[in-house]
Design a protein around this motif. Structure first.
Motif, short mmCIF file in Angstrom:
data_model
loop_
_atom_site.label_atom_id
_atom_site.label_comp_id
_atom_site.label_asym_id
_atom_site.label_seq_id
_atom_site.Cartn_x
_atom_site.Cartn_y
_atom_site.Cartn_z
N ARG A 226 2.21 9.14 -3.62
CA ARG A 226 1.39 8.33 -4.27
C ARG A 226 2.62 7.47 -5.18
O ARG A 226 2.37 6.19 -5.16
CB ARG A 226 0.31 8.79 -5.29
CG ARG A 226 -0.82 9.66 -4.62
CD ARG A 226 -1.97 8.49 -4.10
NE ARG A 226 -2.37 7.73 -5.57
CZ ARG A 226 -2.13 6.56 -5.67
NH1 ARG A 226 -1.56 5.79 -5.23
NH2 ARG A 226 -2.88 6.14 -7.04
N SER A 232 -0.53 2.84 4.31
CA SER A 232 -1.56 2.62 4.94
C SER A 232 -2.76 3.60 4.71
O SER A 232 -4.08 3.38 4.49
CB SER A 232 -1.40 2.51 6.43
OG SER A 232 -2.77 1.82 7.14
N GLN A 233 -2.40 4.93 4.82
CA GLN A 233 -3.50 5.94 4.70
C GLN A 233 -2.78 7.20 4.33
O GLN A 233 -1.51 7.34 4.64
CB GLN A 233 -4.19 6.26 6.17
CG GLN A 233 -5.44 7.05 5.97
CD GLN A 233 -6.44 7.08 6.98
OE1 GLN A 233 -5.87 6.60 8.27
NE2 GLN A 233 -7.59 7.69 7.02
N HIS A 252 -6.82 12.16 -7.51
CA HIS A 252 -7.53 11.29 -8.41
C HIS A 252 -7.45 11.15 -9.65
O HIS A 252 -7.59 10.09 -10.49
CB HIS A 252 -9.04 11.71 -8.15
CG HIS A 252 -9.50 11.20 -6.65
ND1 HIS A 252 -9.81 9.67 -6.48
CD2 HIS A 252 -9.65 11.66 -5.53
CE1 HIS A 252 -10.26 9.61 -5.34
NE2 HIS A 252 -10.33 10.79 -4.73
N GLU A 257 -3.31 3.72 -10.33
CA GLU A 257 -4.64 3.38 -10.07
C GLU A 257 -5.15 4.14 -8.87
O GLU A 257 -4.46 4.94 -8.20
CB GLU A 257 -4.09 1.80 -9.27
CG GLU A 257 -3.71 1.82 -8.13
CD GLU A 257 -1.98 1.96 -8.09
OE1 GLU A 257 -1.20 1.88 -7.08
OE2 GLU A 257 -1.68 2.05 -9.24
N ASN A 260 -6.12 4.70 -2.74
CA ASN A 260 -6.66 3.87 -1.61
C ASN A 260 -6.47 4.74 -0.38
O ASN A 260 -5.61 5.05 0.04
CB ASN A 260 -6.31 2.50 -1.55
CG ASN A 260 -6.33 1.58 -2.81
OD1 ASN A 260 -7.66 1.59 -3.25
ND2 ASN A 260 -5.43 0.89 -3.11
N SER A 261 -7.64 4.57 0.62
CA SER A 261 -7.47 5.14 1.83
C SER A 261 -7.02 6.42 1.89
O SER A 261 -5.88 7.01 2.40
CB SER A 261 -6.42 4.37 2.75
OG SER A 261 -7.17 3.07 2.83
#
Length: 362
Positions: A226, A232-233, A252, A257, A260-261
């Motif tokens: 991260r 992309s994923q 999380h 932030e 995403n994905s």
């Protein structure tokens, strides 16, 4: 490089070479100097850099960052080293330059304070405590009004006497670099963040990565991915449902932030629910040594995992795996006609030596 300052980073044993790759990529103009070792406890990588010292805080494959304050190539292994060290601290321009670099970064209210940390490796006629006393004599001569404290000092002066090589520096970072993640769901024997960061750097992250860690544990590799930039994923999984849940919550909870994905699945790394060629990058910490009780289980796991890795990696896909099962890794990869080991780095993890392998799918 005329105005370059010499720094050194402390790494987990064996990570020095990978740390240099990160320094070279993130600090333009940095120039390699040397590596020295502190037994099986740490590696030290010395380099020069002419940019701002705060740039070094973006490094992640390291445990700590220091500005070089004292350096002697060949020192006697007798008490003669002690007055040499005191003189360098009390009088040398290099030590003053290190203070000038560190003070704005480590500034605290009130009268300046310091503490001395000494490490001694090899056979010597002195004790570690005597190194600290030599530091204190030099500091008293140079800065008579500074306070010597046991903890919470503004500046930490570290002296490493490694055989006949003496390297000393002023620590620019604090414990948050080494212990950078406050995981809501920690697990025992989790991968060291700096080692995870080194592995992620070796995947050569790009914005279009479809990244997978199929044995994610508490998610340290995912958390480092991260921070390595966009993707992309990002996918994760583990055979143990509790691990999958831990990784999901820990990712999380990052101070960044929301991801995403990102998906975390309860899965078997030997039977991945993924399409052929659907993954571009993989990083994972394979079970090895004391992490698994049955050698027979390892011999079943490794060939099956590498077979799945070959299947899900796309053409020119890259995988970085950590294991101490050297022969089993090589034997399993040989059974995969489209996988090849590009290189590897020996590192110490949780008191045991293993190897980080870089693989590519043809």
């Amino acid at each position: 490089m005329n105005n370059a300052t010499t720094y050194y980073v402390q790494t987990m044993p064996g990570v020095e070479e990978i740390a240099w790759l990160e320094i070279r990529d993130k600090l333009p103009g940095a120039k390699f100097s040397e590596t020295v070792f502190a037994k099986d406890q740490n590696g030290l990588l010395l380099f020069s850099y002419s940019g701002d010292a705060s740039d070094l805080f973006q490094l992640r494959a390291v445990e700590d960052v220091f500005v070089l304050a004292v350096s002697i190539d060949k020192v006697p292994r007798t008490r003669q080293v002690l007055p040499q060290l005191t003189e360098l601290i009390g009088e040398s321009a290099t030590f003053q330059h290190a203070i000038d670099i560190a003070m704005p970064i480590r500034k605290q209210p009130g009268r300046p304070s310091y503490r001395a940390i000494s490490r001694l490796y090899g056979s010597h006629d002195i004790y570690r405590k005597q190194l600290g006393e030599a530091v204190r004599r030099g500091m008293k001569e140079r800065y008579p009004r500074w306070r010597l404290v046991d903890d919470h000092a503004m500046l930490e002066i570290w002296i490493n006497l490694l055989g006949s090589r003496l390297v000393g520096g002023i620590r620019l970072t604090d414990r948050t670099m080494r212990h950078r993640f406050n995981k809501p769901m920690p697990l025992k024997a989790a991968l060291r963040p700096s080692v995870a960061a080194a592995m992620i750097h070796l995947t050569q992250p790009t914005d279009d990565d479809i990244f997978l860690d199929p044995m994610c544990g508490s998610g340290t590799l995912l958390m480092e991915r991260r921070y390595a930039g966009a993707y992309s994923q990002m996918l994760a999984g583990d055979m143990l449902y509790d691990h999958t849940q831990a990784a999901r919550q820990n990712v999380h909870a990052l101070r960044k932030e929301p991801p995403n994905s990102f998906g975390a699945l309860h899965l078997d790394a030997t039977r991945l629910p993924l399409a052929n060629g659907s993954i571009t990058k993989v990083a994972t910490n394979l079970p090895f040594g004391k992490q698994i009780s049955s050698p027979k289980a390892l011999k079943r796991l490794y060939p099956a995992f590498f077979g799945e890795l070959e299947r899900v990696l796309g053409r020119n896909g890259r995988a970085v795996v950590l294991s101490s099962e050297y022969d089993l890794v090589k034997e399993s990869v040989r059974q995969c006609s489209n996988l090849e080991i590009l290189t590897g780095y020996s590192v110490a993890v949780l008191g045991q030596w293993g190897r980080i392998y870089i693989l590519r799918r043809s």
